[in-house]
Design a protein around this motif. Structure first.
Motif, PDB file in Angstrom:
ATOM      1  N   ALA A  96       7.004   8.060 -12.828  1.00  0.00           N
ATOM      2  CA  ALA A  96       5.931   8.527 -11.958  1.00  0.00           C
ATOM      3  C   ALA A  96       4.673   7.693 -12.173  1.00  0.00           C
ATOM      4  O   ALA A  96       3.946   7.362 -11.223  1.00  0.00           O
ATOM      5  N   LYS A  97       4.423   7.337 -13.424  1.00  0.00           N
ATOM      6  CA  LYS A  97       3.219   6.582 -13.715  1.00  0.00           C
ATOM      7  C   LYS A  97       3.336   5.168 -13.145  1.00  0.00           C
ATOM      8  O   LYS A  97       2.387   4.614 -12.619  1.00  0.00           O
ATOM      9  N   ARG A  98       4.527   4.626 -13.278  1.00  0.00           N
ATOM     10  CA  ARG A  98       4.748   3.302 -12.698  1.00  0.00           C
ATOM     11  C   ARG A  98       4.449   3.301 -11.207  1.00  0.00           C
ATOM     12  O   ARG A  98       3.763   2.416 -10.687  1.00  0.00           O
ATOM     13  N   SER A  99       4.963   4.324 -10.524  1.00  0.00           N
ATOM     14  CA  SER A  99       4.721   4.416  -9.089  1.00  0.00           C
ATOM     15  C   SER A  99       3.242   4.602  -8.793  1.00  0.00           C
ATOM     16  O   SER A  99       2.711   4.036  -7.829  1.00  0.00           O
ATOM     17  N   ALA A 100       2.593   5.413  -9.612  1.00  0.00           N
ATOM     18  CA  ALA A 100       1.172   5.652  -9.387  1.00  0.00           C
ATOM     19  C   ALA A 100       0.395   4.341  -9.465  1.00  0.00           C
ATOM     20  O   ALA A 100      -0.528   4.097  -8.677  1.00  0.00           O
ATOM     21  N   ILE A 101       0.799   3.496 -10.402  1.00  0.00           N
ATOM     22  CA  ILE A 101       0.112   2.201 -10.525  1.00  0.00           C
ATOM     23  C   ILE A 101       0.364   1.353  -9.288  1.00  0.00           C
ATOM     24  O   ILE A 101      -0.557   0.764  -8.723  1.00  0.00           O
ATOM     25  N   LEU A 102       1.625   1.306  -8.850  1.00  0.00           N
ATOM     26  CA  LEU A 102       1.934   0.490  -7.677  1.00  0.00           C
ATOM     27  C   LEU A 102       1.184   1.006  -6.450  1.00  0.00           C
ATOM     28  O   LEU A 102       0.649   0.218  -5.654  1.00  0.00           O
ATOM     29  N   ASP A 103       1.117   2.320  -6.319  1.00  0.00           N
ATOM     30  CA  ASP A 103       0.392   2.881  -5.179  1.00  0.00           C
ATOM     31  C   ASP A 103      -1.087   2.549  -5.255  1.00  0.00           C
ATOM     32  O   ASP A 103      -1.711   2.150  -4.263  1.00  0.00           O
ATOM     33  N   ALA A 104      -1.638   2.727  -6.457  1.00  0.00           N
ATOM     34  CA  ALA A 104      -3.060   2.433  -6.627  1.00  0.00           C
ATOM     35  C   ALA A 104      -3.323   0.959  -6.329  1.00  0.00           C
ATOM     36  O   ALA A 104      -4.294   0.614  -5.650  1.00  0.00           O
ATOM     37  N   ALA A 105      -2.442   0.111  -6.828  1.00  0.00           N
ATOM     38  CA  ALA A 105      -2.622  -1.323  -6.605  1.00  0.00           C
ATOM     39  C   ALA A 105      -2.612  -1.626  -5.116  1.00  0.00           C
ATOM     40  O   ALA A 105      -3.417  -2.419  -4.619  1.00  0.00           O
ATOM     41  N   THR A 106      -1.708  -0.995  -4.388  1.00  0.00           N
ATOM     42  CA  THR A 106      -1.636  -1.233  -2.953  1.00  0.00           C
ATOM     43  C   THR A 106      -2.968  -0.874  -2.297  1.00  0.00           C
ATOM     44  O   THR A 106      -3.529  -1.657  -1.525  1.00  0.00           O
ATOM     45  N   ARG A 107      -3.470   0.297  -2.628  1.00  0.00           N
ATOM     46  CA  ARG A 107      -4.734   0.725  -2.040  1.00  0.00           C
ATOM     47  C   ARG A 107      -5.875  -0.227  -2.404  1.00  0.00           C
ATOM     48  O   ARG A 107      -6.638  -0.676  -1.543  1.00  0.00           O
ATOM     49  N   VAL A 108      -5.967  -0.524  -3.676  1.00  0.00           N
ATOM     50  CA  VAL A 108      -7.106  -1.322  -4.147  1.00  0.00           C
ATOM     51  C   VAL A 108      -7.033  -2.754  -3.623  1.00  0.00           C
ATOM     52  O   VAL A 108      -8.036  -3.321  -3.186  1.00  0.00           O
ATOM     53  N   PHE A 109      -5.848  -3.342  -3.649  1.00  0.00           N
ATOM     54  CA  PHE A 109      -5.730  -4.713  -3.157  1.00  0.00           C
ATOM     55  C   PHE A 109      -6.032  -4.765  -1.657  1.00  0.00           C
ATOM     56  O   PHE A 109      -6.621  -5.729  -1.168  1.00  0.00           O
ATOM     57  N   ALA A 110      -5.604  -3.751  -0.924  1.00  0.00           N
ATOM     58  CA  ALA A 110      -5.867  -3.732   0.517  1.00  0.00           C
ATOM     59  C   ALA A 110      -7.367  -3.714   0.765  1.00  0.00           C
ATOM     60  O   ALA A 110      -7.878  -4.338   1.698  1.00  0.00           O
ATOM     61  N   GLU A 111      -8.072  -3.034  -0.113  1.00  0.00           N
ATOM     62  CA  GLU A 111      -9.501  -2.861   0.103  1.00  0.00           C
ATOM     63  C   GLU A 111     -10.312  -4.044  -0.417  1.00  0.00           C
ATOM     64  O   GLU A 111     -11.310  -4.442   0.186  1.00  0.00           O
ATOM     65  N   GLN A 112      -9.893  -4.595  -1.567  1.00  0.00           N
ATOM     66  CA  GLN A 112     -10.745  -5.599  -2.209  1.00  0.00           C
ATOM     67  C   GLN A 112     -10.077  -6.952  -2.377  1.00  0.00           C
ATOM     68  O   GLN A 112     -10.668  -7.850  -2.972  1.00  0.00           O
TER      69      GLN A 112
END
Lengths: 199, 199, 199, 199
Positions: free
Chosen positions: A8-24
Motif C-alpha cells: 500500500a505504501k509503495r502505491s501511495a508513493i507512486l500515486d503521490a509521484a504522479t500527482r506531484v510530477f504532473a504539477e511541478q
DNA sequence: TATGAATGAGTATTCATTCAT
DNA sequence: GATGAATGAATACTCATTCAT
C-alpha cells in the motif's frame, strides 16, 4: 519478518509521484512526494533506491495501468474496425480520466532519465495492440511502407493523444470528439477504399 | 551607444541554449549555456533577466524560425492539396533538419515554465497555416465538428511530428516516409470523397 | 578579471579546516569549515571542488609548511650529528607549536581519502632529510639492513612524534624532553660505537 | 533466561566491526557491520546501546586481545633484555598477524569518540609491561628523566609500530626486521653502556 | 558592458536509532 | 530477543542570481 514492506505504501508513493510530477515536472523534490504520500522523507528510499529508480518504475506502473485499462471487453472475434474502435475508446478514455498519468507518461517518455530497458518493457506491454495493427495495416494504403505497423502504431498514439487533449478541453463534446478522432484515424490507416470492402 | 547589447551575442545564447537543453534537458545550468555561447556566466543575465525569460524567448525564437521556414515558395494560388503539401513538406523537413530545435520546442511545450502569453504568441505565428486549414476543413468530413480547424491543426502537428521521427530513424527512406505521412494526413483531413472533387 | 580568486581566502579555508578537523575529525561538515573561515557555504567549493580535494590539498599544505620550518639555519657543513640535531629540533618544535597541524597531518596520513599522488608528493618534500639519513645510516649499526634509510626515517618520525607528545604534555620540561628524545634517537640510529668515531 | 544475550553474537559483532572499520574507517555504517556479523540491523543495538559504546568496547577488546597475546611464555625470571625481547616479539608479531586489529586500534586511538575512561582502561592492561620498563629504565641513560617509564613505554610502542609496518611491507625480511627493530630499541632505551653490564 | 567570484537556499541521499511485529 | 521498516536530522554539492571590479 518485522513489519514487511507495505504494498500500500509503495502505491501511495507512486500515486503521490504522479500527482506531484504532473504539477511541478520531473524536477519536483522527493521530499515533496514523500510528504504527499504521508511518509517520512527517508522512507521513500526504502521503496525506491534512487529518484531514477522511482522514475523508471513509475513509467512501468503507468504503462501497465494503461494496458490493463485496454483489456476488458476486448472483442477478439469482431471485425478489425470494431477491435480498433474498442482500443481507441479505451485509450482515449483512459487518457481523459487519468490526466495526470497521461501527462507524466509523456514527461517520462521525453526524459533522458528513462533507461532503454524501461522503454523496451513499456512497449512490450502492447503486443496485443500490435497484432491488431498488423491486421489493419495489411489492408491499408500504407501496406507497402517499411515499418508500416510501427508507423501506424505511432499515428494511433499521436492522434489519440490529440483527441484526448480536445476531449479534456471541451468535456461537453467529449464523446463526439472521441468519435471524430477515431474516424480521422480510420480514414488515415483503415482499409484502402479502392480495394477493400467498405469496412 | 544606440544598441549596446550585441544582437550576435543574443543569438549565440539562444543557439547555445538550444544545443544544451536538447542534450541535458531544461534543467541544464545557465552557466553551461553561457560557456557554450562563449560568454561569461553573468553576462547571460544582461540579455535575459532570468532563466524563465530565456526559456520563453527561446520558445518564441524557435517558433518564429519554424514559421520562417514555411514561408518561402508558398504556392498561394495553387490547390489546397498543393498548399497543404508545401506546408507539410516544410514542416517535416524543418523538423528533420533542426532536430535540436524540434526537441526543445516539445520540451518547452510540455514545461510549466512557459507562460500563457508565450504559448499564445507561439500560435499566432501560424495564422497563414490556419487560413489554409480553414479552407481544407470546410470540405472535410470533419467540417461539422466544433473547433474543427484547431483539431485539424493539432492533427497536422501530431502526424508531422510522428513522420519526422520516422524520417530521422531511417534516413534512407526519408522522402518516401514524408510522402506516406502526408497521404495519411490527407486521407484523415482532406476532402470528403463522396462529396467533394478529388483535390 | 572580475574579483580574482583571493589567495587570502584560500588560506583562510585551509586554516579553518585545520582547526575544525583537529577538533572534530575529518568527518566535520564543510559548512562548519566555511563558517569558521568567514565565507559562505558554497564559496568553499569555488576554491576546492570537493571535500576530498580539500583534504588532499590540506595535506600538501601542511607538509610544505613543515618542510619550510625545517630549512632555515640548516647547518649543511657541520657534522651529521649537528645536522641531525637541527632537523630533530625543527621537527619537534614545529609539532609542539603547530599542534593542530601535526594532528591533522596524522589523521590524513591514516585516512583512505588521501590519494597515492598526495602521499608521494608529501614524501618528496623531504629529500633533504633523506640525504642526511643516508649519511647517518651508512655509519650506523643498521647499515646492513634492507631499506635502512627508510627505516631510519620512519624511526625518526615516530620517535619525534612521541617526543612532541611528551613536550606538549609537560611544557616546563619541554626543552629537556626534546634533548632526551634526541639522545635516544641518536643512540638508536647514530654511529656504531664499536666502529665509528664518537660523533 | 540466565544469559539471554549470546556471547557468540557479541564477538561476531566485534569481529565484523574490526573488519569493516579497517576497510572503511570509523565512519562505516552500523548496518554494514550488522550484516557482516550476520545479524539484523537493529540487533546490533541490543548488544551495544550506541555506536560510540561499540567503538569504546571494541577498543578495550582489542587492547585485551593484545595483552593476552603478550602473556604466554613470559620469561619472568630471565634477564631484562630477554624479557624485553619476549615482549617486543609478541607485540610486533601480534601487529603483523592482526593487521586489522592494529589498524583499528590506531584509528580509535586518534578518534575523539574514545572516552577518557577507555583510554585509561586501555593503559591499565599493560601494568606487567610497565613493571618491566621500570626495571629497564632504572639502568638506562634515560633514568633521570621525568616520566622516564612512560616515555620509554611510548617509545616502545612507536618503534614497534614502525617495525611492524616494515615487516608487513617486506614479509621475506620480516624476522630480520623484527630483530633490527629490537636492537634499535635496546640501544635507545637499554642499559647505559658506560655504566651497566652488557645486558 | 563584461566578468566571474560570492552567495545561500535547495536537493538527493545516508544513517544512527526506534519500535511495531 | 530478533527483525528490518520507519524516521528525520545531517551533509556534500549545485545553481540562479547578484555585485564588486
Amino acid at each position: 519478518m518485522a513489519r514487511p514492506k507495505s504494498e500500500a505504501k509503495r502505491s501511495a508513493i507512486l500515486d503521490a509521484a504522479t500527482r506531484v510530477f504532473a504539477e511541478q515536472g520531473l524536477g519536483a523534490p522527493t521530499a515533496r512526494i514523500a510528504s504527499e504520500a504521508g511518509i517520512a522523507e527517508g522512507s521513500l528510499f526504502t521503496y525506491f533506491a534512487t529518484k531514477d529508480v522511482l522514475l523508471n518504475e513509475l513509467y512501468l506502473a503507468i504503462k501497465t495501468d494503461l494496458r490493463d485499462a485496454m483489456m476488458p471487453g476486448y472483442p477478439s472475434t469482431e471485425s478489425p474496425r470494431d477491435r480498433a474502435w474498442h482500443t481507441w475508446r479505451a485509450l482515449v478514455d483512459w487518457g481523459a480520466a487519468q490526466g495526470d498519468k497521461r501527462q507524466v507518461m509523456n514527461l517520462l517518455g521525453l526524459s533522458d532519465r528513462l533507461s532503454a530497458e524501461s522503454r523496451a518493457a513499456g512497449m512490450e506491454a502492447f503486443s496485443a495492440a500490435n497484432a491488431l495493427l498488423n491486421d489493419i495495416v495489411s489492408r491499408s494504403p500504407m501496406r507497402d511502407m517499411q515499418a508500416a505497423t510501427a508507423f501506424a502504431g505511432a499515428l494511433l498514439g499521436a492522434m489519440a493523444e490529440t483527441t484526448t487533449d480536445f476531449m479534456a478541453r471541451d468535456p461537453v463534446q467529449a464523446s463526439q470528439t472521441r468519435q471524430d478522432g477515431f474516424d480521422a484515424f480510420w480514414r488515415a490507416v483503415g482499409p484502402d477504399i479502392n480495394q477493400g470492402e467498405p469496412s
